[in-house]
Write a protein that holds these residues in place. Structure first.
Motif, PDB file in Angstrom:
ATOM      1  N   ILE A   1      31.223  29.120  42.025  1.00  0.00           N
ATOM      2  CA  ILE A   1      32.618  29.565  42.050  1.00  0.00           C
ATOM      3  C   ILE A   1      33.493  28.679  41.164  1.00  0.00           C
ATOM      4  CG2 ILE A   1      34.518  30.254  43.552  1.00  0.00           C
ATOM      5  CD1 ILE A   1      31.793  31.725  43.934  1.00  0.00           C
ATOM      6  N   MET A   2      33.099  27.418  40.962  1.00  0.00           N
ATOM      7  CA  MET A   2      33.858  26.561  40.064  1.00  0.00           C
ATOM      8  C   MET A   2      33.812  27.103  38.637  1.00  0.00           C
ATOM      9  SD  MET A   2      35.348  24.119  41.721  1.00  0.00           S
ATOM     10  CE  MET A   2      35.675  22.776  40.572  1.00  0.00           C
ATOM     11  N   ASN A   3      32.673  27.664  38.234  1.00  0.00           N
ATOM     12  CA  ASN A   3      32.588  28.284  36.913  1.00  0.00           C
ATOM     13  C   ASN A   3      33.489  29.503  36.831  1.00  0.00           C
ATOM     14  OD1 ASN A   3      30.757  26.369  36.155  1.00  0.00           O
ATOM     15  ND2 ASN A   3      28.989  27.710  36.100  1.00  0.00           N
ATOM     16  N   SER A   4      33.550  30.267  37.905  1.00  0.00           N
ATOM     17  CA  SER A   4      34.441  31.431  37.940  1.00  0.00           C
ATOM     18  C   SER A   4      35.895  30.999  37.837  1.00  0.00           C
ATOM     19  CB  SER A   4      34.219  32.222  39.232  1.00  0.00           C
ATOM     20  OG  SER A   4      32.921  32.768  39.286  1.00  0.00           O
TER      21      SER A   4
ATOM     22  N   ILE B   1      38.166  40.739  35.231  1.00  0.00           N
ATOM     23  CA  ILE B   1      37.749  39.360  34.963  1.00  0.00           C
ATOM     24  C   ILE B   1      36.854  38.800  36.071  1.00  0.00           C
ATOM     25  CG2 ILE B   1      38.523  37.023  34.412  1.00  0.00           C
ATOM     26  CD1 ILE B   1      39.291  39.263  32.366  1.00  0.00           C
ATOM     27  N   ILE B   2      37.335  38.857  37.305  1.00  0.00           N
ATOM     28  CA  ILE B   2      36.591  38.230  38.404  1.00  0.00           C
ATOM     29  C   ILE B   2      35.346  39.029  38.766  1.00  0.00           C
ATOM     30  CG2 ILE B   2      36.702  37.545  40.832  1.00  0.00           C
ATOM     31  CD1 ILE B   2      39.613  36.815  40.411  1.00  0.00           C
TER      32      ILE B   2
ATOM     33  N   TYR C   1      38.300  35.483  45.877  1.00  0.00           N
ATOM     34  CA  TYR C   1      37.842  36.724  45.248  1.00  0.00           C
ATOM     35  C   TYR C   1      36.541  36.501  44.486  1.00  0.00           C
ATOM     36  CZ  TYR C   1      42.492  38.739  46.201  1.00  0.00           C
ATOM     37  OH  TYR C   1      43.635  39.210  46.799  1.00  0.00           O
ATOM     38  N   ALA C   2      36.425  35.361  43.811  1.00  0.00           N
ATOM     39  CA  ALA C   2      35.192  35.052  43.081  1.00  0.00           C
ATOM     40  C   ALA C   2      34.027  34.908  44.047  1.00  0.00           C
ATOM     41  CB  ALA C   2      35.363  33.777  42.270  1.00  0.00           C
ATOM     42  N   TYR C   3      34.287  34.313  45.216  1.00  0.00           N
ATOM     43  CA  TYR C   3      33.220  34.206  46.216  1.00  0.00           C
ATOM     44  C   TYR C   3      32.829  35.590  46.733  1.00  0.00           C
ATOM     45  CZ  TYR C   3      30.766  33.543  50.563  1.00  0.00           C
ATOM     46  OH  TYR C   3      29.827  33.643  51.571  1.00  0.00           O
ATOM     47  N   GLN C   4      33.827  36.444  46.996  1.00  0.00           N
ATOM     48  CA  GLN C   4      33.520  37.798  47.489  1.00  0.00           C
ATOM     49  C   GLN C   4      32.705  38.577  46.461  1.00  0.00           C
ATOM     50  OE1 GLN C   4      33.880  38.201  50.468  1.00  0.00           O
ATOM     51  NE2 GLN C   4      35.929  37.873  51.318  1.00  0.00           N
ATOM     52  N   ALA C   5      33.026  38.379  45.172  1.00  0.00           N
ATOM     53  CA  ALA C   5      32.261  39.055  44.125  1.00  0.00           C
ATOM     54  C   ALA C   5      30.825  38.538  44.080  1.00  0.00           C
ATOM     55  CB  ALA C   5      32.943  38.841  42.773  1.00  0.00           C
TER      56      ALA C   5
ATOM     57  N   PHE D   1      45.223  29.845  42.563  1.00  0.00           N
ATOM     58  CA  PHE D   1      43.896  29.263  42.800  1.00  0.00           C
ATOM     59  C   PHE D   1      43.206  29.789  44.062  1.00  0.00           C
ATOM     60  CE2 PHE D   1      42.336  25.301  40.409  1.00  0.00           C
ATOM     61  CZ  PHE D   1      42.653  25.874  39.186  1.00  0.00           C
ATOM     62  N   PRO D   2      43.911  29.886  45.203  1.00  0.00           N
ATOM     63  CA  PRO D   2      43.220  30.403  46.395  1.00  0.00           C
ATOM     64  C   PRO D   2      42.708  31.825  46.200  1.00  0.00           C
ATOM     65  CG  PRO D   2      45.271  29.319  47.000  1.00  0.00           C
ATOM     66  CD  PRO D   2      45.281  29.444  45.513  1.00  0.00           C
ATOM     67  N   LEU D   3      43.482  32.672  45.518  1.00  0.00           N
ATOM     68  CA  LEU D   3      43.056  34.053  45.300  1.00  0.00           C
ATOM     69  C   LEU D   3      41.823  34.106  44.411  1.00  0.00           C
ATOM     70  CD1 LEU D   3      46.492  35.820  44.558  1.00  0.00           C
ATOM     71  CD2 LEU D   3      45.497  35.169  46.746  1.00  0.00           C
ATOM     72  N   ILE D   4      41.874  33.390  43.294  1.00  0.00           N
ATOM     73  CA  ILE D   4      40.741  33.396  42.363  1.00  0.00           C
ATOM     74  C   ILE D   4      39.474  32.906  43.058  1.00  0.00           C
ATOM     75  CG2 ILE D   4      39.810  32.413  40.232  1.00  0.00           C
ATOM     76  CD1 ILE D   4      42.723  32.138  39.252  1.00  0.00           C
TER      77      ILE D   4
END
Length: 459
Positions: free
Chosen positions: A149-152, A140-141, A192-196, A186-189
């Protein structure tokens, strides 16, 4: 010249037609502003004095900007209460503890401060929930990572619906369980979304690290974000404080009100939280601190000597006159819809910004912020001939603090969401417990009625 840059008559014709449709759309949707006064419409759910229209009741938090003395409202230093407790007192009480945000979340959800035993049990529970379904990060991510990242976050929250065995169950036990999972996830998502994004869009190394259950939310954010996973005690403390003061701000702020509105329809938790995320993403709400950062970047570019108050005052006047930065006429981070003399969150964050600037060797920049705050409040009061005080709001210092913590701009608003979801979940539960009515305000039709004309007869 590339193929993309070559003139394409088909595209040109399509764009011309689209421009015409845009004009039709604008003209058909224009409403005479005088009608709002004629029908006494509370635009933005605010009266003529800017006071919010009363639309609900809450016990979750209280926002106070005035004292009532002899029947008169007197502007006062702002105060913010969570479940009846002054946030300033909460912050002071967390002085020697690192789980301030977790304790705040407990308070917002359950209405009382936890005992040692209750806190230990809650921390163990949140540590257990601080994980994502198997392969979620990969499937997913990491797939189609967004630059925003808000969209992610929105995409991930909606997808979590499909992993829930009872996603549409709106009973309080089930909604509470869903809420605790989302608060922990929420912190993980977000990170992780930023790292992606960083890996796929900026061609940087991909760093995905598992959280540690025994660490606080603030510590885990810094550990997951940084390549070396290291952080100082002060950095974790400052981020924890930032999470606490952003966790809640009354039922009338846009995203929390959105939570109430959407929850009143009886929809599922994931849809309600996604709607709140959409509200928070807006630059007039959760994205405001980015505007402050960009404004300061422009100021620094134009004023090399940060001690030159005359030059700073001149620049601020240009902002007001719509002659600088984005020419909006706004000084971002100054003024608030409710607070007048002071925003208590800004007062708290300013103190920690000073301490962090000393650790980071950025005291001159901190002085620049305090100078701009002082001069901007003076200029706006004089320019607008305000009869009430004007103050810096929490966004004025939050972006500076996040920057000193090494948080990328892309995570500024998601950090707000990581914090505010505790308040959203508290408001969702409050709405479900107390209301059986769908929230439906009225809009008055001010257009004209027409007789139908057959297609062949239209001109």
């Amino acid at each position: 010249m590339s193929d993309d840059e070559r003139f394409n008559p088909v595209d040109f014709e399509f764009d011309t037609r689209l421009d015409q449709l845009v004009e039709y759309c604008k003209n058909s949707n224009h409403i005479d502003l005088n009608l709002y006064t004629e029908y006494d419409v509370k635009r933005g759910l605010r009266d003529s004095n800017g006071k919010g229209v009363l639309t609900g009741l809450t016990e979750i938090s209280d926002v106070i900007a005035f004292d009532v003395i002899n029947g008169r409202k007197i502007p006062a230093n702002g105060r913010l209460y969570y479940q009846g407790y002054n946030v300033k007192d909460l912050i002071n009480g967390f002085q020697d503890r690192k789980f301030g945000f977790e304790e705040t979340t407990y308070l917002l959800l359950f209405g009382s401060l936890p005992t040692h035993a209750q806190m230990d049990e809650f921390l163990e529970l949140m540590g257990h929930f601080r994980n994502l379904p198997d392969t979620f990060v990969r499937d997913i991510i990491m797939k189609a990572p967004s630059k925003d990242i808000m969209n992610s976050l929105q995409k991930s929250v909606l997808t979590l619906y499909t992993y829930d065995r009872n996603p549409d169950d709106v009973s309080i036990p089930n909604v509470l369980k869903q809420s605790l999972h989302l608060i922990a996830q929420f912190p993980l998502i977000s990170v992780y979304a930023y790292q992606a994004y960083r890996h796929y869009h900026l061609d940087e190394s991909l760093v995905i690290r598992n959280p540690k259950p025994q660490l606080s939310t603030a510590e885990n954010i810094l550990r997951l974000l940084r390549p070396d996973g290291k952080y100082t005690e002060l950095e974790a403390k400052v981020l924890d404080v930032a999470l606490v003061i952003h966790a809640e701000h009354g039922g009338g702020n846009n995203s929390s009100f959105t939570t109430h509105v959407v929850s009143s329809t009886g929809t599922d938790t994931y849809s309600a939280v996604t709607a709140s995320l959409g509200s928070l993403k807006g630059p007039k709400h959760g994205g405001a601190n980015l505007k402050v950062q960009n404004m300061f970047a422009d100021l620094k570019k134009n004023i090399p000597d940060w001690s030159d108050e005359d030059a700073i005052r001149e620049y601020l006047q240009m902002l007001i006159n719509k002659e600088a930065f984005d020419r909006s006429g706004l000084i971002y981070g100054i003024g608030h819809a409710v607070y007048t003399k002071s925003d208590p969150r800004a007062v708290i964050l300013k103190k920690y910004a000073k301490a962090l600037s000393e650790e980071k060797g950025r005291t001159e920049e901190y002085k620049l912020y305090t100078t701009v705050e002082r001069l901007a409040c003076q200029l706006l009061s004089e320019q607008k001939q305000l009869h009430k005080a004007i103050c810096a709001n929490v966004d004025f210092y939050s972006g500076f603090v996040y920057n000193m913590l090494g948080l990328p701009n892309e995570l500024f608003t998601p950090i707000f969401a990581i914090s505010r979801i505790s308040g959203w979940c508290a408001h969702r539960i409050e709405e479900l417990v107390n209301s059986s009515k769908i929230i439906r305000p009225a809009y008055k039709y001010v257009g004209q009625h027409h007789s139908y004309v057959a297609l062949d007869d239209r001109k």
